[in-house]
Every structure is written in C-alpha cells, then in structure tokens.
Design a protein around this motif. Sequence first.
Motif, mmCIF file in Angstrom:
data_model
loop_
_atom_site.group_PDB
_atom_site.id
_atom_site.type_symbol
_atom_site.label_atom_id
_atom_site.label_comp_id
_atom_site.label_asym_id
_atom_site.label_seq_id
_atom_site.Cartn_x
_atom_site.Cartn_y
_atom_site.Cartn_z
ATOM 1 N N TYR A 130 18.911 -4.789 3.339
ATOM 2 C CA TYR A 130 18.091 -3.699 3.889
ATOM 3 C C TYR A 130 18.715 -2.318 3.721
ATOM 4 N N ALA B 282 4.763 4.115 -4.128
ATOM 5 C CA ALA B 282 5.421 4.015 -2.821
ATOM 6 C C ALA B 282 6.212 5.274 -2.512
ATOM 7 N N PHE C 101 -1.528 5.803 3.429
ATOM 8 C CA PHE C 101 -0.231 5.985 4.090
ATOM 9 C C PHE C 101 -0.247 7.167 5.057
ATOM 10 N N MET D 286 14.731 9.303 9.714
ATOM 11 C CA MET D 286 14.409 8.089 10.473
ATOM 12 C C MET D 286 12.928 7.765 10.362
ATOM 13 N N GLU D 287 12.078 8.799 10.383
ATOM 14 C CA GLU D 287 10.651 8.540 10.209
ATOM 15 C C GLU D 287 10.385 7.881 8.856
ATOM 16 N N GLU E 243 12.407 5.984 7.202
ATOM 17 C CA GLU E 243 12.864 4.588 7.250
ATOM 18 C C GLU E 243 11.844 3.689 7.937
ATOM 19 N N LEU E 244 11.259 4.195 9.013
ATOM 20 C CA LEU E 244 10.271 3.389 9.741
ATOM 21 C C LEU E 244 8.988 3.231 8.937
ATOM 22 N N ARG E 245 8.580 4.292 8.294
ATOM 23 C CA ARG E 245 7.370 4.192 7.475
ATOM 24 C C ARG E 245 7.602 3.286 6.261
ATOM 25 N N LYS F 37 9.604 0.655 6.135
ATOM 26 C CA LYS F 37 9.548 -0.734 6.606
ATOM 27 C C LYS F 37 8.104 -1.130 6.912
ATOM 28 N N ARG F 38 7.389 -0.282 7.635
ATOM 29 C CA ARG F 38 5.999 -0.550 8.011
ATOM 30 C C ARG F 38 5.099 -0.657 6.780
ATOM 31 N N GLY F 39 5.475 0.030 5.710
ATOM 32 C CA GLY F 39 4.721 -0.065 4.468
ATOM 33 C C GLY F 39 5.145 -1.243 3.608
ATOM 34 N N ALA F 40 6.095 -2.055 4.127
ATOM 35 C CA ALA F 40 6.564 -3.263 3.429
ATOM 36 C C ALA F 40 7.357 -2.923 2.178
ATOM 37 N N HIS F 41 7.983 -1.757 2.188
ATOM 38 C CA HIS F 41 8.751 -1.309 1.026
ATOM 39 C C HIS F 41 10.258 -1.304 1.254
ATOM 40 N N LEU F 42 10.713 -1.939 2.337
ATOM 41 C CA LEU F 42 12.156 -2.078 2.544
ATOM 42 C C LEU F 42 12.582 -3.425 1.977
ATOM 43 N N PHE F 43 13.462 -3.395 0.993
ATOM 44 C CA PHE F 43 13.887 -4.638 0.326
ATOM 45 C C PHE F 43 15.020 -5.294 1.105
#
Lengths: 351, 351, 351, 351
Positions: free
Chosen positions: D30, D62, D97, D222-223, D225-227, D229-235
């Motif tokens: 992550y 993305a 988005f 931080m925003e 990072e949260l977006r 993850k919420r967008g399913a783009h955190l590997f």
Amino acid sequence: MYFASDNAGPAHPAIMQAMADANTGYALPYGADTIMDDVRAQIRDTFEAPNAAVYLVATGTAANSLALSCVCQPFETIFCSPVAHIHEDECNAPEFFSGGAKLTLVGQGDKMTPQTLRTAIANEETRGVHGPKRGPVSITQLTERGSAYSVQELTDLCAVAKGFGLPVHLDGARFGNAMMALGCTPAEMTWKAGVDVVSFGGTKNGCVGVEALILFDPDKAMEFELRRKRGAHLFSKHRYLSAQMQSYLADDLWQKNASQANANCARLVAGLRDTETVSFMHEPQANMIFCSFPRAAHQRLHDAGAMYYVWSGTLEGDDPNEMLEARLVCDWSISDALIDQFVDLVRGNTP
Amino acid sequence: MYFASDNAGPAHPAIMQAMADANTGYALPYGADTIMDDVRAQIRDTFEAPNAAVYLVATGTAANSLALSCVCQPFETIFCSPVAHIHEDECNAPEFFSGGAKLTLVGQGDKMTPQTLRTAIANEETRGVHGPKRGPVSITQLTERGSAYSVQELTDLCAVAKGFGLPVHLDGARFGNAMMALGCTPAEMTWKAGVDVVSFGGTKNGCVGVEALILFDPDKAMEFELRRKRGAHLFSKHRYLSAQMQSYLADDLWQKNASQANANCARLVAGLRDTETVSFMHEPQANMIFCSFPRAAHQRLHDAGAMYYVWSGTLEGDDPNEMLEARLVCDWSISDALIDQFVDLVRGNTP
Amino acid sequence: MYFASDNAGPAHPAIMQAMADANTGYALPYGADTIMDDVRAQIRDTFEAPNAAVYLVATGTAANSLALSCVCQPFETIFCSPVAHIHEDECNAPEFFSGGAKLTLVGQGDKMTPQTLRTAIANEETRGVHGPKRGPVSITQLTERGSAYSVQELTDLCAVAKGFGLPVHLDGARFGNAMMALGCTPAEMTWKAGVDVVSFGGTKNGCVGVEALILFDPDKAMEFELRRKRGAHLFSKHRYLSAQMQSYLADDLWQKNASQANANCARLVAGLRDTETVSFMHEPQANMIFCSFPRAAHQRLHDAGAMYYVWSGTLEGDDPNEMLEARLVCDWSISDALIDQFVDLVRGNTP
Amino acid sequence: MYFASDNAGPAHPAIMQAMADANTGYALPYGADTIMDDVRAQIRDTFEAPNAAVYLVATGTAANSLALSCVCQPFETIFCSPVAHIHEDECNAPEFFSGGAKLTLVGQGDKMTPQTLRTAIANEETRGVHGPKRGPVSITQLTERGSAYSVQELTDLCAVAKGFGLPVHLDGARFGNAMMALGCTPAEMTWKAGVDVVSFGGTKNGCVGVEALILFDPDKAMEFELRRKRGAHLFSKHRYLSAQMQSYLADDLWQKNASQANANCARLVAGLRDTETVSFMHEPQANMIFCSFPRAAHQRLHDAGAMYYVWSGTLEGDDPNEMLEARLVCDWSISDALIDQFVDLVRGNTP
C-alpha cells in the motif's frame, strides 16, 4: 382517530393565513424575499446566535441530508443511532447527498450514550486509509422512539464528538416537542451544548412544509446554498416558505403547538396508564409513545378505524391476549374526544 | 413593474383557496392522499394517457433532474440546447441526480434542429467505451429564449432520438404557455410527438410550488418513487401539492393562466412594436421576449423601479443611444396598466 | 518472518516471466490483446461457463466495487458480513461506485447464515419507499477471519437470496485458498451454488496485481465495460494484466500457489498446536488464522522482527501472561524455516 | 507498423528489469515500500519541489480524475479544451470522481488561449447559485492534437486562472514528449508556470502502467490518499508501481524515451514532408501528428497492415485522390525501418 404520525393533521390556521397574506404582488424569488429577512432575524434571536446562517427547505430529509453534506466528506462516516431517521427512513438520502459516505450505527436502541459513541468513534480510523475517516455525529431529538436527550446528555455527546474534532448535527424534526418536554431554551439545546448545525422542524408541528437549517458557523453558508440549489431544493416562490416560518416563530406558535401536542399525548398516556393491560416500552416524554396491549384491543381499534402503526406483531392472530406493540403519535390538532375514544377502545368500553 | 420572471408574482387565488380547503382533518401522507388520486386521474385524462405514472414535486429542477435520472445511466450523456435550463440554471443538478452523466450541447441557440441533434448524437459513441454512451434527449418547451417548438418540430426531434433508440424528456416549466401559443393538445405536444417523460410545470403559471412528472411508460414508476424519496423530494404533507395541482387542472385554470400571461405579453409586444427604437431578437410567441432598445430607455425604466434582466450590456455607460438587450417575462397577474406604463417609459413618455 | 498479509510476498516467478514474455512488439490496447482472448477462454473452461463475460482489473477493491455497481441501484442496500472487506477495508468504495447504496450488516461474526441473512433481508423493505430497496448479497470466501463457507453453506445462502430475487456476488480475493481447502470445483463454489458474479483474486495468490471479474450472466457485460472505464480501471497496456492471468491459470498455478499457502499455514498451525499456550479463535481451514498467546511470546516475536497484526490488545503492557490475539497469514512463498522460527519464538525457544 | 497510439508498444527493458529486481522477499504493501521512498525523493528533486506530495496510480484516467476531485467541488465546473482527454476519452470519469461536477469547454481546437479561457471563466458565476461555481483549469500537455504549450503560454493560462483564484491541473500523459520538445525543465513546465497539480505520465512513455500524481501544495495529500483508496486505485503490491517509476526516473530514462519517440516522429515527418501529397493539420512538435493524404495511400497502408486512426473520412470510397486525415503517433520503440516503410507506402513505392 389518527395516531400514525404528526405529519397527517392539518396545518395550523395561522400558518395558512400567513401564506394567504403573503400572496399579494411581486416578491423577489429564491430566498431574496423580504419575509426571509425577518425569518433570519427571528431565528438568530430565538437561538441567541447573531451570526448564524439560516436557510429554509421544504422537507426534513432535505434539511438533514443537505446539512450533513456540508460537514461530511464522501470518504467519511456519519455516527448515528441504529434507529435514526437518516438511517432508516430516508432511502439512502444521506449517502446520496454526501457523495457516498457511510453511516456507522452507534450502540443499541434510540439513544446514543457517551460510552457507545466514544467506542464507535474510536473503532473507526484504526485501519488507516482502508476504512472511512471519522465524520459528523448526528443526534435525533426527539429520538425516533419518542425520547428526549436531556441538555446534559446532549452536552456529553457533543463533548465526545469535540474530543475527536468532529462536527455535530441535530435532527430536530420534533425540535419543539423535545424542547417543551425539557423546558430549556433553543440555545441550550443546540450550540450551548455543542451542536454545530440544526434541522429545525416545522412540518410535523403545524406547518404545511418547511424546515429551517441553521449553521451556527456561517463559514459553510455559501456551500449550503450551492448544495441546496444542486439538490433542487431552492424554491423560486420562496416567500411561501418564509411566510410559514415567520408565522411559526411569531408569538411562539411553534412552542404552543409543541406543548399542545405533548399535552395531547400526556392525556393519552394518562388514559392508558389507568388501563391495566397497557405497558410502556419507553418512558413517555413528549408526543410519541410506544406501548403494548392485547390483540383484542388492537382489533377493536382497527374496527373503529383508528390509525397507527402496529410496531411488532400482526393484527391477525388467534390469541386475543397476545401483547402487540403500538406506536402512537399525537399532533397539535387531535381532539380530547378522539383521544378519549381511543382509550376507551383499548379498555374495551363501547366508545 | 416586474418583468424579471414568471416566478415572482402571486399564486392564483383559486390555488390558495384549494390549499385552504385541503387543510381540514387528517390526510394520509407521502402521496397517499385522496386528492392525489383525483390529480392522477385528471392528468391521465388531460394527456389522453390512461396508463401514465404521475407524481408531484415542488420545484422544476427536481422534476427535471429526477426525470432524467430515471432514463439516464451515469456513463451516458444527455443531449440538450446550450441554453437549456438543465445546463445553465440548475447548478449541476442533472449531473448530481444522474450520478455523474454528462450534458452534450447541441447546436447553437435555444432550439435544437433535427440536423444539429442528429450530428451531435452521431458524434457520440464513436470512441467505444472511451466516451460516454448516448443518453436521453431533453427538449425545453418554451425554450429559454421564449420560443415554442411546433408540434412538427417536436415530432421531428423525437424521430431523430427514436432513430437512435434514445428516450425523450420534455422540460415543460412553461408547458401551458407553449401549448396555448401552439393551439395543440397536451397529447399532441408530448407522447403523440414521441416524448416519453414530461415535467409539467405549475409554479411559473400561478401555483405556489408544484410540478407534475408524467411517465408515459409506467415501467420506471417505482424507480421514480425511490429516487424522489432519496432526493428528499417526497412531501409528507403531500395533500398541499395535490390540492394545488387539482385546482390548477380544474376548469382548465392552467390554460387560462397561460393564455392570460401570453395575452399580457402580446400587449407588451404590441406596445413595443409601435416604438421605433425597439428591435426583437426572437419572434415573440408566448410570455417571454428578448428585445433591445437604447440605454436611455433602460435608465428611465430603472429609475421608475421596473425590474427585468438587462441581458446584454450594462445599464451604466456613456452612450444613451447604445442598444441594450432586455429579457421581459409576463406572468398571468401583471396588469394592463403596468404593461402600458412600461411601454410608455420605453417610448420616453412621462408615464 | 512476514505473516501480516498475503499481499507482501513476491510474485511467483512464472508470473514475472509471463509479463516479460508479453513484452515484445505491439499489442492492441484496452483489452483487445490476443492474450486476453486466451484468458477468457481459459476462465470459461475453468468455471464450466461458456457464456460468462470475463474482465480483468488490477485491484480487489476495483473488482468488488465494479461488480456490485452492476447489480445494485443507488437506492438499494447490499447485504454482507459486518467484517466484510467491502464494509471495513474499502474506504466507502462500494458506496462510491454504486452511487450511494447502503450496506446492511448481517448477523455477527464473519459468516452469514441462512437465518441471519433471511432476517436481515426480510427487515428491509418493510418501510415502503422510506428505506432502501433490497439489493445484492455479497459473500466473502475466504471470510475475513479465514473461514471457508462449505459448498452447502454457499448454496443455502444463495437460495435465501434467490428466494427474494436478489443477485449474489462472491468476493473471492482468496478464492483459491478457499477452494483448495474445500476440495471442490470452481463451478461448484460459484454458479452451481447460485453465485451470479465473482471477483476471482490473483493478487494475494502470487500475481503482481490482477483480478478477474466473471459475470455468469453476460447481460451486464457492456455496463461493466463502461463502468470500468469510468472508474479509471481500464488499462491501456492491458496485455500485462492478461499475461499475469494467463500464466496464473496455466498448469493450475493458481491452485498450486493456494495449496502451498494453505500447507504453509497448516505447518504453522501444527507447530502452534503443540504449544500449550496457544488457543485458536477459529478453526484453521486455509491460509489465515487467528489465535492468542501470551504477551511475552508476542514480545519475543516483535524483537526478532516478525511482522503480523496484534488483533486485540497491545504489545505494551505489564502482564507477560496476558493473552493477546494475533492474525497470521501465510502466502505461497514463506519458507518452512521461517515458519519454524516463528513457532520456536512463540514457544520461547531460542530460534 | 503501429502508429495508432503510444500505448501499444512494449515497455522499455529497463522497466521490466526493475520490476523483476523488485520481486524478491517481502515488501510493505500500500505504498509503504522502501522503493516508494526513493521515488518520492527523486520526483521532488526532479521537480525542484521538496515539499510536494507524490503518489502513484496505474492509469492516466485515474491520475487525472483523482487529481481533479481533490481540487473541485461537485457544484463547480472544470475548464478544459473541447478535445481534452478528460472530456472526450474518460467516459465521464471526472464527473464520477468529482461527484457530479461539470466540464466547461473553452474555445475551439486543442489549445486554450488566455483570451478564450478568460471569457469562459468570466461567463460562469454570472447566474448566482443557479449555475455552477468556477472550478479548476485543466491543461493537457501535449494536447490531444500533438501540440505543446510553450512555457510562456502555460504561464499566461495559469495567470488567468490565478486571477480568478482557481487551481490549475496539468494532464501530463505525454509530459516527457512535451518537455523534450520545449527544452525546458520539469519545474518550468509546472509550478514555476503556476501549475498546482500534475499527472506525470509513465505508461505512454515506456512503462507498463504507472503515473505519478504530484501535488505541489501538500495540504490535500491525505484527501488524495483517501480518494485513491475509495476509488480502488491503491495497490497492495505497490512495489511494482514504485519499481517502474524508480527505473523511469533513473538515468533520465523518461527523457531518453521521450526524446526517442519525438525523434522517431521527426523522421516520419521528414519523410512525409518530402511527399508532395501530404499536408499537415498542425505543426509537428513532438510524437503525435495529424496529416492528410490521398485515399489510395491509406489503402496501400491498410493492405500492408499499418495501424493508425483515419481521423476524418473513411477508407472505403470511390475517389482515390480524396484527402483523408490520419492521426499518427510514434512511441519510443518503433524502428527506423518501419517508419521508412510507412513513408514509402504513402509515396506509393513498393516497400
């Protein structure tokens, strides 16, 4: 005999008169009407909040959802009771208006406690970016089970929220009923306790359809205006919302209506208390009660055309003595005669 | 002298009376009131559409956005005029309610043509999954420039949409004004021409705040109901919306109001046509016109308190002969005297 | 000694080799590469589903969220376990991709039962349009507590969903681990049991980053493609996703990796079972276990650099005998030596 | 002969090697991998931006959509070229988005000018809350027609945005190609010109699939990072993104690849310039050109298997002399021989 909700009775005559009085000549649209200036001033005065931003919408769900969307990011979660209106009765409106925030259900039952709230908040944000961030706390006053949080309880809940740096929203669809039950001031029940934004209900308390949204911190005022328009909740002929609210505030009509509704409910409670077969699920405080009594009594009520929710169990059934729970709500308009008729039917007397 | 919009005049007295009449006793909430049954029947009859699903909301933006959200996926694009209300005046409400659909602007000016519409639709979906899919066509009738599409024009536009398998929405905020200008029937202006869903406006035409949403194909009825609730547009005390609409339909009040507004505007046009300094930007058809006249005339109007939009240019300026464009809208209530006073001021006569 | 998750070990060499082999010349982008044709055929064959629509994305959250968004309306609610990944670990991604749907948490613990699921579903839609409509059921297999639903359990859950007409999604981030633990076929664990759409995980089982999304009913195929693009999950250089999945399926590599991970975990379990101070919270079935042992052992592990989640309690504390819970996950790559070293540290032997 | 896009060629061998080298042992998931620390430092150094927040995602869409969602409210509008990738090629991803923001198309053609941008921005927010608020300006560099904005042009556009207090996003899917064409530094082409957030592309320039998102003001880190993850783009297995980007930055590989692609295109241009039947639609600057030549030449290319977009007109047709437009893109890998073969086919020589 309509005890199903406080949204089915007539509007108070003064409200209707105010709308009729407003129906003359031209008025600037979209909230620029002069009546709204007076409404704003009256609400600021009523709430001892000279800098508050004040807006009107026509439904309680709009007030709640727009308010929450101004204090909640889409990657956050809203803390509320498992029986909160925003969770159970708004068909995902808070999720819609917030852009996909989550609702975290706090504890059991209608009331959050400082302990259950603290636990729920602490449990979030233990997973980094994987879980949602902590968002606003939403308190329903009256709760959906008819209870009023005391001023101390509100203060304690807000203190927990503030300890985590979270904003607090109050869903006051039955604000008046709760306040008259507590005997406190609007300010004591809101910003003095730590509430940041209030849905101040009019519809259930004698209006045709109007709710005020009060932001004690006006920083979000423009955002609210834009979200209201984008949500299609900005009325062109706004004067008719303004007129309702102006009349509702004048001469403390809102307090009188709420007191009357509470008194009506107290009369109902007194009658039912004298009826040995009735037991109460919550201590009656305002204008909504939950109590159980035998099926036979429910059937008598049903046959006589009484309307209310059978909250648990079903009217149909073999056992006339089985206890079924009822939700009973009194509005300002219901007559003593109808209340007494209802009680008589529960008792089994011919009405 | 209010010519800024048709949303600032009073409601018709019959509408107010209907609301007052409805204010008696209990009525089932959330659209289950008996008045709504009559409204549904009346609208089906008026539109010769016995199977249509009919709903009421309180704002035109709600009617449009909810209607579009029922016939548009979030990965689609909506085709509309570059000056459509849904594009220019709803603060992204269609994007919000659809979950992020796009709006594709068709041609130039207020009216789409079969040619510009066909080109715009053909241009989409040439990029596989990279661009949005084709979504609904939304037609504004009256247009935002006061023009009415003829029945033939509507039929031709719908034929283009149907040729691509796309649904058609009609934004009828000024439905009555357009229909009275055309002299056709409600059915001819809607489903007979190929329209699938209509926002049938009441607010701008003498109501307090009510719009009917008519789905000629009732397959989407339940989806509409859920989206209405989720959008916070389901009224608990729905009877006051029903009463407005019932009265609006009764005795063809909606047609009379619209005719009156159009007649008022015709009087204004006639007066201005006699004024050599006035030129019209569009051929006047209903109750909204755009025309230009010298700054000096604008200043006289302004000094006399006339209210309307200076559509291009600014009131301040050195050249008294510079032509500035005005948007002028007449509602049903404006008096002949005020219209004549306005014309006199344009001419330079002392009113 | 990395037991924190199965997402931190290396990719299997065959996967890396396949990516390298694919890196030659030109390949059509966006899923039109020829390797994808083979992947599609292999998955249809593996799942005995000749008509299935098959797509690749790079993250498990994308697979889950996109899948759910194709079978869930924004005014619906998704039924899942309170510890489901989609609820706890995706930062509101399902709410985002669905446009604001809700998640209804079913029962307690990691496994839904037919009884808890039926109760949860029945409880929704008792409030007309006020609450959300019933939406899809999402099952996590392996659960987030390392348990595998048996084929019979899956069949029973799907039967409940089907009884209400609801679609079923399977989050198979650890599909292979579960299937090898059960000894069933892919078809038995999915469509034969009643599953409609599967997230078939590769990333946690030896790939670099690839998940297959399998729609047994291809009706939603085009919608999935559009939602994938709109969600920014369509890869231009798609061949590298295809190559991973092709190699993962070839020679049953996915089954071998999963078996190896399960065997690694079984070795760990066997070692810990011999250690009297260890107690297991769930019956170990695949490659993830939860067990508790004294703080002193945790501290020894920590000092030796072992990585895993202390699931309850904190490492710091005075009482060396206090039992703290650990989550331990084995991937395919962890060596016997490291497993044995871990066990020795729990036992207190010098490693 | 693949000239359709720069997303279909192979990844550079150094990129593949870096991924293989990273495939050893355990790495924190992550984005907590140590390679990412180096990437962050290298990008800060490359951009002379020691405080920048730096993140990796796998697709350009993305990068763009997440970046815009951090600087755009849902009630705002994004200003971009009518041919911007975010408008034409992302299937409503920016709308998705951002939660329903609008895109306002600026001017005609691929390049915005200070004049067209100023006009477009000024035209918004003239309608109070009825239209959207002004949001970010998004610049595509290279444009979708292969042009590079000069540093001065970028500076002037940013100055217009800043004059209205608006943030600026740069879509740098072909960042390297543009920069090498201009001969400027990364800082000059971004924050020194006034850009706030950059999508720094790797995929089209020799990587497998990686884009860096650079926020020069880390307040939104931080925003983001949260977006993400919420967008399913955190590997989870983020190291493989990091390894690509590390290698891409090392030894200026990204600049070398971009230069090579530009040089390949220059060779193609030179060859075509010698061909009298070819005319260029835009002045070639980097690695993408648009030019027209006779249908007969297109047919020869087609028969020989050359792949590229026929941008206007269709291959089929009677007139061999009709001029059809082609879009031709060169990646770093295409050989001189293939380029020359392409030119020969246009000329009509037997290759």
